[in-house]
Scaffold this motif. Sequence first.
Motif, mmCIF file in Angstrom:
data_model
loop_
_atom_site.group_PDB
_atom_site.id
_atom_site.type_symbol
_atom_site.label_atom_id
_atom_site.label_comp_id
_atom_site.label_asym_id
_atom_site.label_seq_id
_atom_site.Cartn_x
_atom_site.Cartn_y
_atom_site.Cartn_z
ATOM 1 N N PRO A 1 3.831 -5.323 5.112
ATOM 2 C CA PRO A 1 3.502 -4.512 5.893
ATOM 3 C C PRO A 1 5.018 -3.215 5.629
ATOM 4 C CG PRO A 1 5.329 -6.481 6.872
ATOM 5 C CD PRO A 1 4.666 -6.300 6.051
ATOM 6 N N ASN A 2 4.819 -2.544 5.046
ATOM 7 C CA ASN A 2 5.722 -2.050 4.317
ATOM 8 C C ASN A 2 6.678 -1.032 5.416
ATOM 9 O OD1 ASN A 2 3.764 0.397 3.100
ATOM 10 N ND2 ASN A 2 5.443 1.794 3.275
ATOM 11 N N THR A 3 5.881 -0.205 6.198
ATOM 12 C CA THR A 3 6.443 0.064 7.081
ATOM 13 C C THR A 3 7.367 0.613 7.396
ATOM 14 O OG1 THR A 3 4.525 0.370 8.533
ATOM 15 C CG2 THR A 3 4.122 1.539 7.205
ATOM 16 N N LEU A 4 7.885 -1.228 8.584
ATOM 17 C CA LEU A 4 8.885 -1.646 8.829
ATOM 18 C C LEU A 4 9.015 -1.860 8.231
ATOM 19 C CD1 LEU A 4 6.176 -4.764 10.399
ATOM 20 C CD2 LEU A 4 7.310 -2.753 11.696
ATOM 21 N N PHE B 1 0.876 -1.628 0.040
ATOM 22 C CA PHE B 1 0.018 0.254 0.249
ATOM 23 C C PHE B 1 0.792 1.516 0.090
ATOM 24 C CE2 PHE B 1 -3.305 -3.326 1.120
ATOM 25 C CZ PHE B 1 -4.125 -2.825 0.647
ATOM 26 N N GLY B 2 2.169 1.328 0.578
ATOM 27 C CA GLY B 2 3.056 2.167 0.440
ATOM 28 C C GLY B 2 2.989 3.412 1.200
ATOM 29 N N HIS B 3 2.343 2.474 2.256
ATOM 30 C CA HIS B 3 2.213 3.729 3.691
ATOM 31 C C HIS B 3 3.253 4.495 4.481
ATOM 32 C CE1 HIS B 3 -1.801 2.536 3.923
ATOM 33 N NE2 HIS B 3 -1.590 1.791 4.355
ATOM 34 N N TRP B 4 3.098 5.944 4.567
ATOM 35 C CA TRP B 4 4.156 6.565 4.894
ATOM 36 C C TRP B 4 3.508 7.526 6.353
ATOM 37 C CZ3 TRP B 4 3.292 8.692 0.379
ATOM 38 C CH2 TRP B 4 2.432 9.499 -0.211
ATOM 39 N N SER B 5 4.254 7.978 7.415
ATOM 40 C CA SER B 5 4.041 8.796 8.337
ATOM 41 C C SER B 5 4.359 8.806 9.398
ATOM 42 C CB SER B 5 2.495 7.908 9.148
ATOM 43 O OG SER B 5 2.294 8.620 10.055
ATOM 44 N N GLU B 6 5.024 9.727 9.900
ATOM 45 C CA GLU B 6 6.045 10.587 11.200
ATOM 46 C C GLU B 6 6.119 9.733 12.376
ATOM 47 O OE1 GLU B 6 5.437 14.722 11.337
ATOM 48 O OE2 GLU B 6 6.673 15.175 9.297
ATOM 49 N N HIS B 7 5.882 8.542 12.211
ATOM 50 C CA HIS B 7 5.449 7.451 13.968
ATOM 51 C C HIS B 7 6.831 7.113 13.696
ATOM 52 C CE1 HIS B 7 3.926 4.303 15.768
ATOM 53 N NE2 HIS B 7 2.650 4.212 15.614
ATOM 54 N N PRO B 8 7.004 6.898 15.227
ATOM 55 C CA PRO B 8 8.545 7.006 15.402
ATOM 56 C C PRO B 8 8.806 5.141 15.152
ATOM 57 C CG PRO B 8 6.619 7.149 17.710
ATOM 58 C CD PRO B 8 6.133 7.568 16.337
ATOM 59 N N ALA B 9 7.825 4.208 14.829
ATOM 60 C CA ALA B 9 8.494 3.531 15.250
ATOM 61 C C ALA B 9 8.242 2.464 13.308
ATOM 62 C CB ALA B 9 7.131 2.190 15.458
ATOM 63 N N TYR B 10 7.690 3.922 12.248
ATOM 64 C CA TYR B 10 8.095 3.794 10.756
ATOM 65 C C TYR B 10 9.300 3.446 10.205
ATOM 66 C CZ TYR B 10 3.053 3.503 10.243
ATOM 67 O OH TYR B 10 1.390 3.299 10.859
ATOM 68 N N GLN B 11 9.585 3.256 9.309
ATOM 69 C CA GLN B 11 11.370 2.785 8.672
ATOM 70 C C GLN B 11 10.586 4.205 7.483
ATOM 71 O OE1 GLN B 11 14.091 1.839 9.367
ATOM 72 N NE2 GLN B 11 13.016 1.302 11.189
ATOM 73 N N THR B 12 9.273 4.394 7.061
ATOM 74 C CA THR B 12 8.735 4.500 6.347
ATOM 75 C C THR B 12 8.209 6.598 6.455
ATOM 76 O OG1 THR B 12 6.692 3.661 5.630
ATOM 77 C CG2 THR B 12 8.098 3.003 4.586
ATOM 78 N N TYR C 1 4.511 -9.218 16.333
ATOM 79 C CA TYR C 1 3.611 -7.544 15.067
ATOM 80 C C TYR C 1 2.866 -8.639 15.100
ATOM 81 C CZ TYR C 1 7.582 -5.052 14.594
ATOM 82 O OH TYR C 1 8.940 -3.725 14.288
ATOM 83 N N PHE C 2 2.525 -9.645 14.493
ATOM 84 C CA PHE C 2 0.843 -10.290 14.045
ATOM 85 C C PHE C 2 0.672 -11.401 14.348
ATOM 86 C CE2 PHE C 2 4.181 -8.247 11.027
ATOM 87 C CZ PHE C 2 3.235 -7.818 10.331
ATOM 88 N N GLY C 3 1.171 -11.720 15.935
ATOM 89 C CA GLY C 3 0.203 -13.263 16.373
ATOM 90 C C GLY C 3 -0.387 -13.314 16.795
ATOM 91 N N GLN C 4 -1.338 -11.935 17.103
ATOM 92 C CA GLN C 4 -2.857 -11.459 17.401
ATOM 93 C C GLN C 4 -4.295 -11.607 15.570
ATOM 94 O OE1 GLN C 4 -4.314 -11.534 20.220
ATOM 95 N NE2 GLN C 4 -2.115 -11.591 21.526
#
Length: 340
Positions: free
Chosen positions: A314-317, A9-20, A260-263
């Motif tokens: 999960p492209n943000t990772l 999906f190519g997400h990006w955001s200024e989230h501290p955990a995001y690589q994008t 990340y994905f267990g749930q």
Amino acid sequence: MKKIGFLSFGHWSEHPAYQTQTAGDTLLQSIDLAVAAEEIGLDGAYFRVHHFARQLASPFPLLSAIGAKTSKIEIGTGVIDMRYENPMYMVEDAGAADLISGGRLQLGISRGSPEQVIDGWRYFGYEPEEGETDADMGRRKALEFLDMLRGEGFAQPNPYPMFPNPPGLLRVEPHSEGLLERIWWGAGSNATAVWAAENGMFLQSSTLKDDESGKPFHIQQAEQIRLYKEAWKAAGHQREPRVSVSRSIFALVTDNDRYYFGQQGKSADTFGFIEANKRAVFGRSYAAEPDELIKQLAQDEAIKEADTLLLTIPNTLGVDYNVHVLSAILEHVAPALGWR
């Protein structure tokens, strides 16, 4: 055997955990991921297109860049919303991207889905014709796009051109021979899947479709695919049809995977509304230890019917983690299910 690709999906955001963190991060990492995916043996790199969102939107510069840096992997979209497009200009862009890639473009198009703004295509300068809905407009533009991809001349040449013209009417350039046979339609309903088959387009079916029977998602999707194949055969096309389905699948092989994905392994199909008076069914995610994951996926009827599986990522990772996610499927899951 199945072709296996990723869908971003190519997400990006200024989230501290995001690589994008920025659009530039997402674009450059998308190129790097496609290169890495080819190296590990993946068959396809596909990208969503969403306007007015912090996600990938203009696909052709990205597809061209990937095409120039790879040599084997299929490159595609899932999907371009035709309500926002100028079909003639799109023929130029698509032709150029396909030529740069050496004929590896697999272009997914559709009438689109609910977007970030109300009637966003109006801001792009497009309006339905009298008596049309926006969905009708998207399908009309799709047929115009297909018609121009045939490469037949239609424009009257200037008798005093800047450069000499070939004889006859002129077509849009550059023309990429064969691209017409690599166009996919993202169908949300059984009827539009049949329409895609009648018009010679391959079928993309995502993790969301119209709820037309109340049955589990994978059963409804499998029925949609069978109707598509029957319509393709009835239309008399001389080539084999292709069908892709999208899934969120995570093999839990590390502590990070479980964190990340267990749930997500506890998820189930969801029924709801995406537009007024349009009931839809959303497919479940798969996340489990490899042995359990194999058992679960073996029951998915739609995956059995498809020749291509697109794994949502999960492209943000970041690139490295996504290469791990994809490699885990290729190593621990695909062989046991006969996909490889």
